[in-house]
Design a protein around this motif. Sequence first.
Motif, short mmCIF file in Angstrom:
data_model
loop_
_atom_site.label_atom_id
_atom_site.label_comp_id
_atom_site.label_asym_id
_atom_site.label_seq_id
_atom_site.Cartn_x
_atom_site.Cartn_y
_atom_site.Cartn_z
N HIS A 110 -2.57 2.75 -8.12
CA HIS A 110 -1.24 2.71 -8.73
C HIS A 110 -0.39 1.55 -8.22
O HIS A 110 0.59 1.73 -7.53
CB HIS A 110 -0.51 4.03 -8.51
CG HIS A 110 -1.11 5.16 -9.27
ND1 HIS A 110 -0.85 5.37 -10.60
CD2 HIS A 110 -2.00 6.10 -8.91
CE1 HIS A 110 -1.54 6.41 -11.02
NE2 HIS A 110 -2.25 6.87 -10.02
N HIS A 111 -0.78 0.34 -8.58
CA HIS A 111 0.02 -0.86 -8.35
C HIS A 111 -0.53 -1.93 -9.30
O HIS A 111 -1.57 -1.74 -9.92
CB HIS A 111 -0.04 -1.33 -6.89
CG HIS A 111 -1.42 -1.54 -6.37
ND1 HIS A 111 -2.01 -0.70 -5.46
CD2 HIS A 111 -2.36 -2.50 -6.64
CE1 HIS A 111 -3.23 -1.13 -5.19
NE2 HIS A 111 -3.46 -2.21 -5.89
N THR A 112 0.17 -3.04 -9.41
CA THR A 112 -0.31 -4.10 -10.31
C THR A 112 -1.39 -4.92 -9.61
O THR A 112 -1.45 -4.96 -8.39
CB THR A 112 0.83 -5.04 -10.74
OG1 THR A 112 1.32 -5.72 -9.59
CG2 THR A 112 1.95 -4.27 -11.43
N SER A 113 -2.19 -5.59 -10.40
CA SER A 113 -3.26 -6.42 -9.85
C SER A 113 -2.72 -7.55 -8.98
O SER A 113 -3.35 -7.96 -8.01
CB SER A 113 -4.10 -7.01 -10.99
OG SER A 113 -4.67 -5.98 -11.76
N PHE A 114 -1.52 -8.05 -9.34
CA PHE A 114 -0.91 -9.14 -8.59
C PHE A 114 -0.65 -8.74 -7.14
O PHE A 114 -0.79 -9.55 -6.24
CB PHE A 114 0.40 -9.57 -9.26
CG PHE A 114 1.06 -10.73 -8.58
CD1 PHE A 114 0.58 -12.02 -8.75
CD2 PHE A 114 2.16 -10.53 -7.76
CE1 PHE A 114 1.18 -13.09 -8.11
CE2 PHE A 114 2.77 -11.59 -7.12
CZ PHE A 114 2.28 -12.88 -7.30
N TYR A 115 -0.27 -7.48 -6.91
CA TYR A 115 0.05 -7.00 -5.57
C TYR A 115 -1.11 -6.27 -4.90
O TYR A 115 -0.95 -5.69 -3.84
CB TYR A 115 1.27 -6.08 -5.61
CG TYR A 115 2.52 -6.80 -6.01
CD1 TYR A 115 3.14 -7.69 -5.15
CD2 TYR A 115 3.07 -6.63 -7.27
CE1 TYR A 115 4.28 -8.38 -5.52
CE2 TYR A 115 4.21 -7.30 -7.65
CZ TYR A 115 4.82 -8.17 -6.77
OH TYR A 115 5.94 -8.85 -7.14
N CYS A 116 -2.27 -6.30 -5.48
CA CYS A 116 -3.41 -5.55 -4.94
C CYS A 116 -3.89 -6.16 -3.62
O CYS A 116 -4.17 -7.36 -3.55
CB CYS A 116 -4.56 -5.55 -5.93
SG CYS A 116 -5.98 -4.58 -5.35
N PRO A 117 -4.00 -5.33 -2.59
CA PRO A 117 -4.51 -5.84 -1.32
C PRO A 117 -5.99 -6.22 -1.40
O PRO A 117 -6.51 -6.93 -0.55
CB PRO A 117 -4.30 -4.68 -0.34
CG PRO A 117 -4.15 -3.48 -1.18
CD PRO A 117 -3.62 -3.93 -2.51
N ARG A 118 -6.68 -5.77 -2.46
CA ARG A 118 -8.10 -6.07 -2.63
C ARG A 118 -8.33 -7.07 -3.76
O ARG A 118 -9.41 -7.13 -4.33
CB ARG A 118 -8.86 -4.78 -2.94
CG ARG A 118 -8.82 -3.81 -1.79
CD ARG A 118 -9.65 -2.60 -2.13
NE ARG A 118 -8.78 -1.44 -2.01
CZ ARG A 118 -9.08 -0.25 -2.43
NH1 ARG A 118 -10.22 -0.03 -3.03
NH2 ARG A 118 -8.25 0.75 -2.28
N ARG A 119 -7.31 -7.86 -4.10
CA ARG A 119 -7.41 -8.74 -5.27
C ARG A 119 -8.50 -9.80 -5.13
O ARG A 119 -8.89 -10.41 -6.11
CB ARG A 119 -6.07 -9.35 -5.63
CG ARG A 119 -5.53 -10.35 -4.66
CD ARG A 119 -4.21 -10.92 -5.16
NE ARG A 119 -3.58 -11.70 -4.13
CZ ARG A 119 -2.61 -11.25 -3.34
NH1 ARG A 119 -2.16 -10.04 -3.49
NH2 ARG A 119 -2.10 -12.02 -2.40
N GLU A 120 -8.99 -10.00 -3.93
CA GLU A 120 -10.09 -10.96 -3.75
C GLU A 120 -11.45 -10.26 -3.68
O GLU A 120 -12.45 -10.88 -3.34
CB GLU A 120 -9.83 -11.80 -2.50
CG GLU A 120 -8.62 -12.71 -2.68
CD GLU A 120 -8.37 -13.61 -1.50
OE1 GLU A 120 -9.24 -13.73 -0.62
OE2 GLU A 120 -7.30 -14.23 -1.47
N MET A 121 -11.47 -8.99 -4.05
CA MET A 121 -12.70 -8.23 -4.10
C MET A 121 -13.61 -8.84 -5.17
O MET A 121 -13.15 -9.22 -6.23
CB MET A 121 -12.39 -6.76 -4.43
CG MET A 121 -13.57 -5.84 -4.42
SD MET A 121 -13.08 -4.11 -4.53
CE MET A 121 -12.49 -4.01 -6.20
N ILE A 122 -14.88 -8.92 -4.89
CA ILE A 122 -15.84 -9.53 -5.82
C ILE A 122 -16.61 -8.45 -6.57
O ILE A 122 -17.11 -7.50 -5.98
CB ILE A 122 -16.80 -10.47 -5.05
CG1 ILE A 122 -16.00 -11.62 -4.46
CG2 ILE A 122 -17.90 -10.98 -5.97
CD1 ILE A 122 -16.81 -12.54 -3.59
#
Length: 94
Positions: free
Chosen positions: A57-69
């Motif tokens: 429940h957050h946006t992709s921009f603020y995702c702590p895992r946004r660099e997940m492959i």
Amino acid sequence: MSTVRKEQQLAEYLLNLPLCIFCNEFHKSENCEEVRSTVDRIEILLIKELCLVCMSHHTSFYCPRREMICSLCNKMNHHVAICYLKDKPAKDGN
């Protein structure tokens, strides 16, 4: 095995089953057979206002895992459940 122990094992099993974000059944979201289309899955995530990277429940921009492959395409910024590679038909050996 006692009845209490069997009930305890059943409860532990049920509590550990993942609930699919797309159809609300008990299986991993990436294995959903009810909602198969990547476009439909993305639409559900957007309607539910969930992150496209980790489905929280957050946006992709603020995702702590946004660099997940993604394990399917080896690219970043999306969850394996919404990878377009899974929509491509398998190549024939012919």
